[in-house]
Design an enzyme around this catalytic site. Structure first.
Site, PDB file in Angstrom:
ATOM      1  CD  GLU A 280      -3.450   1.098   2.149  1.00 49.48           C
ATOM      2  OE1 GLU A 280      -2.957  -0.096   3.258  1.00 49.48           O
ATOM      3  OE2 GLU A 280      -4.316   1.203   1.920  1.00 49.48           O
ATOM      4  CG  HIS A 301       6.831 -29.255   1.607  1.00 45.35           C
ATOM      5  ND1 HIS A 301       7.909 -30.371   1.847  1.00 45.35           N
ATOM      6  CD2 HIS A 301       7.808 -28.877   2.983  1.00 45.35           C
ATOM      7  CE1 HIS A 301       8.953 -30.975   2.474  1.00 45.35           C
ATOM      8  NE2 HIS A 301       8.556 -29.352   3.395  1.00 45.35           N
ATOM      9  CE  LYS A 415     -10.974   4.043   2.180  1.00 40.54           C
ATOM     10  NZ  LYS A 415     -10.121   4.359   2.338  1.00 40.54           N
TER      11      LYS A 415
HETATM   12  O1  PA5 Z   1      -2.821   1.901   5.444  1.00 40.81           O
HETATM   13  C1  PA5 Z   1      -4.021   2.420   5.907  1.00 40.81           C
HETATM   14  O2  PA5 Z   1      -4.019   3.611   5.942  1.00 40.81           O
HETATM   15  C2  PA5 Z   1      -4.926   1.803   5.493  1.00 40.81           C
HETATM   16  O3  PA5 Z   1      -4.722   0.322   5.786  1.00 40.81           O
HETATM   17  C3  PA5 Z   1      -6.204   2.085   6.877  1.00 40.81           C
HETATM   18  O4  PA5 Z   1      -5.061   1.423   7.996  1.00 40.81           O
HETATM   19  C4  PA5 Z   1      -7.265   1.009   6.657  1.00 40.81           C
HETATM   20  O5  PA5 Z   1      -7.605   2.082   5.577  1.00 40.81           O
HETATM   21  C5  PA5 Z   1      -8.048   1.368   7.933  1.00 40.81           C
HETATM   22  O6  PA5 Z   1      -8.561   2.860   7.690  1.00 40.81           O
HETATM   23  P1  PA5 Z   1      -8.681   3.565   9.011  1.00 40.81           P
HETATM   24  O7  PA5 Z   1      -8.625   2.806  10.420  1.00 40.81           O
HETATM   25  O8  PA5 Z   1      -9.425   4.955   8.903  1.00 40.81           O
HETATM   26  O9  PA5 Z   1      -9.880   2.751   9.375  1.00 40.81           O
END
Ligand code: PA5
Length: 446
Positions: A280, A301, A415
């Protein structure tokens, strides 16, 4: 201290698939640039670097209250809000729920079967719930929070309010408003610490304390490696080196897949956590490095054949733990079976370490780049080092690749379309788009 042995990345050892000190030297100005961006805090979200020195008194107080009163601790959150706590539990308290109370459940994915199953094994009257969402707007966490709020109110009436802890931004967002309005216990996720960099904030620390481990040990581990990860010398800074090695393998050798192979079951979820962080943070602008979670010896394996003889697009890195804290001797039984009689007298630790070394050597002989992160043992201190090390490495890698390692613009569209489908105000055009899409979709199918 954790360390990296990167011999098997070098041309001298593995031949033409390797890199050299000269290749590192050739990008020294890029490395210098990347280093400066991190050291000079180019992005405000680098605030995660300050987490090792936070005050943990409030976290400990809330954890004591939960430990005293709860049979079950249910965590609602997704992404960074769930992967960090899960990595901590699995690494530091394996089979936790079979051995200790409170049992911990993490509900991240909004799979209705999972939540129903959780309801069949927990008594809500003896449950505390930690809702973790930095933004307070994530649909999955919001939906599960609404369900649990309603259920808890039905089960406990007014007392329900005292069973929630809200972990969110200290000032903004729906959850902060609810925490303030309803006077619910809450913990802050520092404003400039993003989800996937939040494991060393209250997001991971409360769970650590709830499972009976001193969260300051995690922070001490992180603190012990902090100054090393801030050294302006690629050969003395393991986080910078890790980023440089994988960056060079991508640029020079077209190896963009990074396989993480811990040789310890309890680090399986550290791999999952790392994969989110790496993917990410780095995958944007048509750039990125692809993480691939794995586990030794299990995947010898399953996946090893591909790493040995498949496409030349991977770098494998092992996590080798020196001290398992325990060992089991293989007994002298069935000595007359030739295929077994080499095992007695050895231990499981010897076997797992031999398998790791054998895989490393086999890859090296095949000219497949690999390296090893050596960890003295797995406890909160070294886990803290690993978390901090990987976070720093990710920040350096982002700076080297020329991407912002702290945003995630690519997840917004999905989203927004979901909001449209679920009828959120302001997303009507997205709903229309989905209807149009559905009409086109069925044309080619069997
Ligand atoms: O790293 C990030 O920002 C995302 O993966 C968030 O952790 C995830 O989308 C959850 O977001 P939030 O903590 O705002 O609910």
């Amino acid at each position: 201290m954790i360390g990296i042995d990167y011999s098997n990345m070098m041309e001298e050892v593995i031949g033409i698939n390797g890199i050299s000190d000269l290749s590192i030297k050739n990008i020294s100005s890029q490395i210098e640039n990347a280093y400066n961006m991190i050291a000079n805090r180019e992005w405000k979200q680098l605030e995660f670097i300050d987490l090792p020195s936070q005050d943990t008194a409030e976290i400990k107080k809330i954890a004591r209250y939960i430990r005293k009163s709860a049979d079950n601790f249910l965590l609602l959150g997704i992404g960074g809000s769930a992967l960090g706590p899960r990595a901590i539990i699995e690494a530091l308290s394996p089979f936790h729920n079979l051995k200790k109370k409170p049992r911990v459940f993490i509900y991240d994915n909004v799979d209705p079967r999972t939540l129903k199953s959780i309801f069949t094994v927990i008594d809500l009257k003896k449950t505390f719930i930690n809702v973790i969402s930095k933004s307070g707007s994530t649909a999955e966490t919001a939906a599960s929070f609404l369900i649990l709020w309603d259920k808890m109110k039905r089960a406990l009436g007014k007392e329900a309010f005292r069973r929630f802890i809200i972990t969110t931004d200290p000032e903004k967002g729906n959850l902060r408003k609810i925490a303030n309005d309803e006077k619910i216990l809450s913990l802050p996720v520092p404003p400039n610490v993003g989800g996937r960099y939040s494991v060393l904030s209250p997001v991971g620390l409360l769970t650590t304390e709830v499972i009976g481990i001193n969260c300051n040990e995690l922070l001490e581990g992180a603190s012990s490696i902090k100054s090393i990860c801030l050294k302006n010398d690629v050969y003395k800074n393991p986080a910078l080196l890790f980023a440089v090695l994988l960056f060079l393998m991508d640029k020079e050798k077209n190896r963009h897949i990074n396989v993480m192979v811990p040789y310890m079951d309890s680090l399986k979820f550290l791999s999952e956590w790392f994969c989110q962080l790496w993917a990410e943070s780095l995958g944007k602008g048509n750039k990125g490095l692809t993480p691939y979670p794995s586990l030794g010896t299990t995947d010898q394996h399953s996946q090893l054949q591909l790493w040995m003889e498949g496409p030349q697009d991977k770098v494998v890195f092992f996590i080798k733990v020196n001290n398992f804290g325990t060992d089991i001797k293989i007994p002298a039984v069935f000595r007359n079976i030739e295929g077994y009689n080499y095992l007695p007298g050895h231990t499981l630790k010897e076997l797992i370490n031999s398998e790791q070394e054998a895989t490393e050597l086999a890859l090296t002989k095949a000219g497949r780049p690999n390296f090893t992160i050596n960890v003295p043992e797995i406890n909160a201190y070294y886990l803290g080092q690993l978390f901090f090390f990987f976070e720093m490495a990710t920040a350096f890698a982002g700076a080297l690749l020329g991407v912002n390692p702290f945003d995630q613009p690519g997840v917004e569209e999905g989203k927004n379309l979901t909001y449209g489908m679920m009828g959120k105000k302001g997303f009507e055009d997205k709903k229309k788009e989905v209807y149009e899409y559905r009409k086109r979709k069925g044309k080619w199918k069997i």
